[in-house]
Enzyme design. Structure first.
Site, short mmCIF file in Angstrom:
data_model
loop_
_atom_site.label_atom_id
_atom_site.label_comp_id
_atom_site.label_asym_id
_atom_site.label_seq_id
_atom_site.Cartn_x
_atom_site.Cartn_y
_atom_site.Cartn_z
N ALA A 57 50.16 37.52 40.92
CA ALA A 57 49.71 36.03 41.54
C ALA A 57 50.24 34.98 40.36
CB ALA A 57 48.54 35.88 41.97
N HIS A 96 38.57 53.03 49.46
CA HIS A 96 39.91 53.71 49.87
C HIS A 96 39.70 55.24 50.02
CE1 HIS A 96 44.19 54.93 49.74
NE2 HIS A 96 44.57 53.84 49.65
N SER A 115 48.18 58.26 46.91
CA SER A 115 48.92 57.24 47.94
C SER A 115 48.39 57.68 49.18
CB SER A 115 50.51 57.20 47.68
OG SER A 115 50.96 56.60 49.08
N ARG A 167 41.65 52.81 56.77
CA ARG A 167 40.99 53.32 55.46
C ARG A 167 39.59 53.31 55.80
NH1 ARG A 167 44.32 49.57 51.25
NH2 ARG A 167 46.55 50.88 51.14
N GLU A 171 44.00 38.19 44.10
CA GLU A 171 42.70 39.04 44.76
C GLU A 171 41.41 38.03 44.34
OE1 GLU A 171 42.97 42.97 43.56
OE2 GLU A 171 40.70 43.40 44.33
C1 FAD Z 1 45.75 51.78 42.27
C2 FAD Z 1 46.09 50.69 42.98
C3 FAD Z 1 47.00 50.76 43.87
C4 FAD Z 1 47.41 49.65 44.84
N1 FAD Z 1 48.43 49.73 45.70
C5 FAD Z 1 48.80 48.54 46.41
C6 FAD Z 1 49.74 48.62 47.36
O1 FAD Z 1 50.69 49.71 47.23
N2 FAD Z 1 50.22 47.49 47.94
C7 FAD Z 1 49.42 46.54 48.01
O2 FAD Z 1 49.83 45.55 48.79
N3 FAD Z 1 48.58 46.30 47.10
C8 FAD Z 1 47.83 47.28 46.25
N4 FAD Z 1 46.87 47.31 45.69
C9 FAD Z 1 46.28 46.23 45.30
C10 FAD Z 1 46.95 45.14 44.40
O3 FAD Z 1 47.62 45.91 43.56
C11 FAD Z 1 46.02 44.16 43.70
O4 FAD Z 1 45.14 43.45 44.65
C12 FAD Z 1 46.80 42.79 43.07
O5 FAD Z 1 47.83 43.38 42.23
C13 FAD Z 1 46.09 41.97 42.37
O6 FAD Z 1 46.82 40.89 41.77
P1 FAD Z 1 46.40 39.82 41.01
O7 FAD Z 1 47.62 38.95 40.58
O8 FAD Z 1 45.52 38.83 41.90
O9 FAD Z 1 45.67 40.20 39.73
P2 FAD Z 1 45.77 41.14 38.70
O10 FAD Z 1 47.25 42.03 38.87
O11 FAD Z 1 44.45 42.04 38.63
O12 FAD Z 1 45.73 40.41 37.35
C14 FAD Z 1 44.83 39.87 36.79
C15 FAD Z 1 45.09 39.05 35.57
O13 FAD Z 1 44.07 38.14 35.16
C16 FAD Z 1 43.70 38.44 33.85
N5 FAD Z 1 42.47 38.21 33.46
C17 FAD Z 1 41.15 38.57 34.25
N6 FAD Z 1 40.09 38.02 33.60
C18 FAD Z 1 40.35 37.35 32.80
C19 FAD Z 1 39.97 36.40 31.83
N7 FAD Z 1 38.62 36.30 31.95
N8 FAD Z 1 40.69 35.87 30.91
C20 FAD Z 1 41.87 36.00 30.84
N9 FAD Z 1 42.78 36.63 31.69
C21 FAD Z 1 41.95 37.37 32.56
C22 FAD Z 1 44.15 39.93 33.44
O14 FAD Z 1 44.68 39.92 32.27
C23 FAD Z 1 45.38 39.97 34.49
O15 FAD Z 1 46.53 39.53 33.59
C24 FAD Z 1 46.59 48.39 44.70
C25 FAD Z 1 45.60 48.39 43.87
C26 FAD Z 1 45.29 49.37 43.06
C27 FAD Z 1 43.91 49.48 42.08
#
Ligand code: FAD
Ligand code: SF4
Ligand code: FES
Lengths: 647, 247
Positions: A53, A275, A293, A340, A435
């Site tokens: 995101a 999960h 997976s 799930r 998320e």
């Molecule tokens: C093992 C696993 C497998 C998955 N597989 C799938 C899949 O196959 N398909 C699917 O659709 N989804 C999957 N998901 C879910 C999906 O990966 C996540 O929901 C999604 O990647 C979240 O993306 P995001 O950009 O919102 O946050 P994130 O990728 O969690 O990024 C958060 C960011 O915020 C930063 N951050 C957090 N707090 C702070 C702070 N206080 N100060 C500064 N920076 C901060 C971190 O450094 C990071 O850069 C999976 C999740 C897991 C755990």
């Protein structure tokens, strides 16, 4: 009136367009104000988080000409938790000509979310899903392809169409590297100022608008205040409130929680996805859980011994007729492929009956013996080889010879900061994406839809909607001496000082583990009024104890990983309480939230649409210690609420 | 099992460091290497000592954060395994295990086992991307990509940016890392327009960032947890020669 919360005014999504769902996004984009390119250079946007995101948003905003300041806690934006996603990303491309469409993806997502998401948002998500794949391919993301050179698709998580795009078992990694590389290009061009190893610890609000953040440089400990015209939180989910989860160790709620404390409503905190196919705990040293997976359930058969007395025996010694293939038995039409939440709860039930296998009786078998017989070892190896290897590496057991052991684990959080259709929170100028927001998945997220939502928000939605807000900028410039800035900074400094001064006799991790156990026990796969009430009491007591007994070694002005953790756990303790209160107030079962009191005679989830067809948006605990509930009514004009049935 | 670890302790970037020995008692063979350090750290904290700082996040072998040289080998004794995926069952009761940070001119130590790897990001900034601003993309099926190329590009793209290759290289060279990215993007049709400038700029950036030159020692591929092969460096060199000859 009750002891736990107060009911407030409803909350309304004022940005949501009405009319035909198909054209809502088009019309919203058209109605939104634009910012001319020359003005964009005068506007600064802070983006906290570099996952799918935040990374996609930062790159896109910078390309559009805004000045972007980006923050992450890891040493490089490329390491955000999104990197770990395995299975794939959905898009309504209908490349398989199997009857998929934007409407079907919309329908599946609303239904999959158990009718607790907004139709407008979900429709838009399905619409832009197709652009995401185009964008990623243009960036060079090496998706799996067929021999003809076209993109391969698979069906994921029980859907009847093949709409999931993937890159082996590393889809998240490849998508994130695409966004990261786009970001690095903008960093090189001087359009993004990247601040890795910087943690956001407070939000700065001036004249009612989000205008900046307070950050701590995690290497030097220096605290600085950073200003902007708008702030975007893309800080991920809060599954680590359970201590053990499939999330990366650093995932936390602090950025969102700091905003919540300053007035941003937090919606549906209790909606957690558990999960079913994770590797079980192996002992008290366990620091996280590893997801296997879901595709494994396509060929693996789930079972436990029929008799508790057999649980200690090796699997091979349990005769076929003494095995209970319970998913196939209870859900004959979906069998091992039930969604799930259903698979997870069924595993918990058989373990609660004392029929679990492995250490502590917390595991069920996932058996490939039949698949190996039917398809041959080679075919099984080709499909699942890397997963089998990973399993063996972690457990030391060979899944070709003996069945895998699996157990459910916390994986994803559907709840998050409340946002309107523009992805703006209740604080003007504070946008929340990925998320971290609550928007699109309702009470349950479908597989391969989180990656889609993260990139939809970051590449396509936010960069359009934020213009409407920024068109009123640039806002008056700020100085370090402005009262709200001084105050926000002081809040951070005081908190750090306090954490370091307690110098008690318990480690941060010991508190985090204990909180996790309370959450798992009472706010996990099955929740009840009695359990949740008890949990609130336990968490409050634990919070008191934390603030008197925690021991945080070292100083503030250095790299101090325990200080970082302590701040996060302090916020998790507050969030945990709110999650339990949210779960307590929702006296229905829906999606990932199963209330023991609300089930059908044969033990399935029972929704109460008459009473609970709303998103629960919470205002931070008041002086009396109670949060205030604001309801956002949900209306279903297209997909009419029905009961999920997988029997 | 009971073991001893000798860990590099260094309180800050400019302080001197030293190896310090600790006893770790009663550790489960099922614990991961990082969980063993977690357990040790809990004891250190309660004894009033400074816990060991180390980078980690996913603990699944994919984020590339973890980075320990274990008994002289980057990521330890198991082939194709990151530190976080290494388990104690690969050690024996009574073992004395050395744990050190990545050591390379371009990766200065920040504290204990934590190093600064922003130099890797600099290499990517210089050209490790395809310029495709959001919203400009044609339909994903507009350009088919032969499966063979897509698969090979994927293999190269699995590099996690951990830096073990640099830590293992006697010259502290980042060639394997850079070659992995050059190969990934160079195999995709979308990567062709920038192919020449990419290789020239990325090589320049790795020199500027203080990485050493490559003398084909092959230590990098030995320790790479993702099995990125040495042959990719050959591919990079050939791309470079072609690019230079045109410019
Ligand atoms: C093992 C696993 C497998 C998955 N597989 C799938 C899949 O196959 N398909 C699917 O659709 N989804 C999957 N998901 C879910 C999906 O990966 C996540 O929901 C999604 O990647 C979240 O993306 P995001 O950009 O919102 O946050 P994130 O990728 O969690 O990024 C958060 C960011 O915020 C930063 N951050 C957090 N707090 C702070 C702070 N206080 N100060 C500064 N920076 C901060 C971190 O450094 C990071 O850069 C999976 C999740 C897991 C755990
Ligand atoms: S090439 Fe291998 S060792 Fe080097 S950074 Fe990439 S994954 Fe790590
Ligand atoms: S902690 Fe992520 S690769 Fe080891």
């Amino acid at each position: 009136m009750n002891d736990f919360w107060i009911e407030g005014e409803p909350v309304v999504d004022k940005a949501a367009p009405d009319g035909p769902v198909e054209t809502r996004w088009e019309r919203r984009k058209f109605a939104a104000k634009l910012v001319n390119p020359a003005n964009r250079r005068k506007l600064t946007v802070i983006v906290v988080g570099t996952g799918l995101a935040g990374g996609s948003a930062a790159a896109t905003l910078a390309e559009a000409g805004y000045r972007v300041k980006s923050y992450c806690y890891q040493d490089s934006p490329r390491r955000a938790h999104s990197i770990a996603a395995q299975g794939g990303i959905n898009a309504a491309k209908n490349y398989r000509n199997d009857g998929d469409s934007v409407y079907r993806l919309f329908y599946d997502t609303v239904k999959g979310g158990d009718f607790r998401a907004r139709e407008s948002n979900v429709y838009r998500l399905a619409q832009v899903s197709v652009n995401i794949i185009d964008q990623c391919v243009a960036q060079g993301v090496p998706f799996a392809r067929e021999y003809g050179g076209l993109l391969d698709n698979r069906s994921f998580g029980g859907t009847q169409v093949s709409r999931t795009f993937y890159a082996r078992g590393q889809t998240g990694q490849q998508l994130l590297l695409g966004a990261y590389q786009a970001m690095e290009r903008q960093i090189g061009l001087g359009n993004i100022e990247m601040n890795a190893r910087h943690e956001m610890l407070e939000l700065i609000i001036v004249d009612g608008k989000a205008r900046g953040i307070v950050v701590r440089d995690m290497v030097t400990g220096e605290i600085t205040t950073e200003f902007a015209d708008a702030v975007v939180l893309a800080s991920g989910g809060y599954g680590n409130v359970f201590f053990l989860s499939t999330n990366a160790k650093g995932c936390n709620v602090t950025a969102s929680w700091r905003a919540h404390r300053k007035g941003a409503l937090f919606a549906n905190p209790c909606y957690t996805q558990i999960h079913p196919t994770c590797i079980p705990e192996s002992g008290s040293h366990q620091s996280k859980l590893t997801l296997m997976s879901e595709s494994l359930r396509n060929d693996g058969r789930v079972w436990v011994p029929k008799r508790a007395a057999d649980c200690q025996k090796p699997a091979a010694e349990i005769a076929e007729e003494d095995r209970d293939y319970y998913l196939e038995r209870i859900y004959p039409s979906f069998g091992n492929l039930v969604p799930r939440d259903i698979a997870s709860r069924a595993a918990k039930n058989v373990c609660d009956e004392g029929r679990g296998v492995g250490p502590g009786g917390l595991g069920v078998y996932l058996d490939f013996a039949d698949a190996i017989k039917r398809l041959g070892r080679k075919a099984v190896e080709a499909k699942y080889g890397n997963l089998f290897e990973m399993y063996e590496r972690i457990t030391g057991e060979d899944p070709y010879a003996t069945p895998m052991r699996i157990y459910p684990a916390v994986h994803y959080t559907m709840g998050g900061l409340w946002v309107d259709y523009d992805l703006q929170s209740t604080i003007p100028g504070l946008f929340v994406i990925g998320e971290a927001n609550f928007s699109d998945h309702g009470a349950n997220r479908l597989g391969a839809s989180a990656l889609m939502q993260g990139l939809a928000d970051g590449y396509f939605v936010l960069p359009n909607t934020i213009n409407n807000y920024l068109a009123a900028g640039p806002f008056p410039s700020l100085s370090e001496q402005d009262a709200p800035v001084v105050e926000a900074r002081k809040q951070v400094e005081d908190r750090i000082k306090k954490l370091l001064e307690i110098n008690g006799d318990r480690t941060v991790d010991s508190f985090h583990r204990e909180l996790g156990q309370i959450m798992w026990e009472y706010c996990g796969m099955e929740r009840s009024e009695e359990g949740l009430t008890k949990a609130v009491g336990l968490i409050r007591a634990l919070k008191e104890e934390f603030w008197t007994r925690v021991k945080v070694p070292g100083k503030g002005e250095e790299l101090n990983q325990n200080l970082e953790k302590a701040g996060r756990v302090a916020d998790f303790l507050e969030l945990g309480e709110l999650m339990c209160i949210d779960a307590l107030h929702r006296r229905e079962s829906c999606g990932g939230h199963f209330r023991a009191e609300s089930q059908t005679p044969d033990g399935e989830a029972l929704r109460h649409d008459d009473e609970f067809s709303y998103a629960a948006a919470w205002e931070y605990f008041g002086a009396d210690g109670k949060p205030t509930l604001h309801k956002e009514e949900l209306n279903f004009e297209y997909v009419h609420p029905s009961t999920r049935s997988y029997k | 099992m009971d073991i001893k670890v000798r860990v590099w302790r260094q309180s800050g970037p400019s302080s001197a460091g030293q190896m310090v020995t600790y006893d770790v008692k009663d550790i489960s063979p099922d614990a991961s290497f990082l969980e063993m350090i977690d357990v040790l750290n809990e004891t250190l904290i309660l004894n009033g000592d400074d816990p060991i700082a180390f980078d980690h996040d996913c603990r699944e072998g994919i984020c590339g954060a973890c980075s320990m040289v274990i008994n002289g080998v980057a990521h330890g004794p198991e082939k194709a395994t990151t530190t976080c995926q290494l388990h104690m069952r690969h050690f024996k009761d009574g073992d004395v295990i050395d744990v050190e940070p990545w050591r390379a001119a371009a990766f200065p130590v920040i504290k204990d086992l934590v190093v600064d790897r922003t130099s890797f990001d600099k290499i990517i900034q210089a050209g490790g991307y395809i310029s495709a601003p959001t919203g400009t993309a044609p339909d994903a099926h507009a350009t088919p990509v032969p499966k063979k190329d897509a698969d090979a590009a994927f293999e190269a793209a699995t590099c996690i940016g951990c830096g073990a290759c640099v830590a293992a290289c006697p010259n502290g060279s980042s060639m394997l890392f850079t070659a992995a990215k050059i190969t990934h993007l160079g195999l995709m049709p979308q990567g062709q327009p920038e192919r020449d400038t990419r290789v020239i700029d990325m090589l320049q950036a790795q020199d500027d960032a203080g990485f050493g030159g490559c003398t084909n020692m092959g230590e990098c591929a030995e320790v790479c947890p993702k099995g990125i092969p040495l042959s990719l460096i050959g591919r990079l060199n050939s791309d470079y020669r072609k690019a230079i000859s045109k410019h």
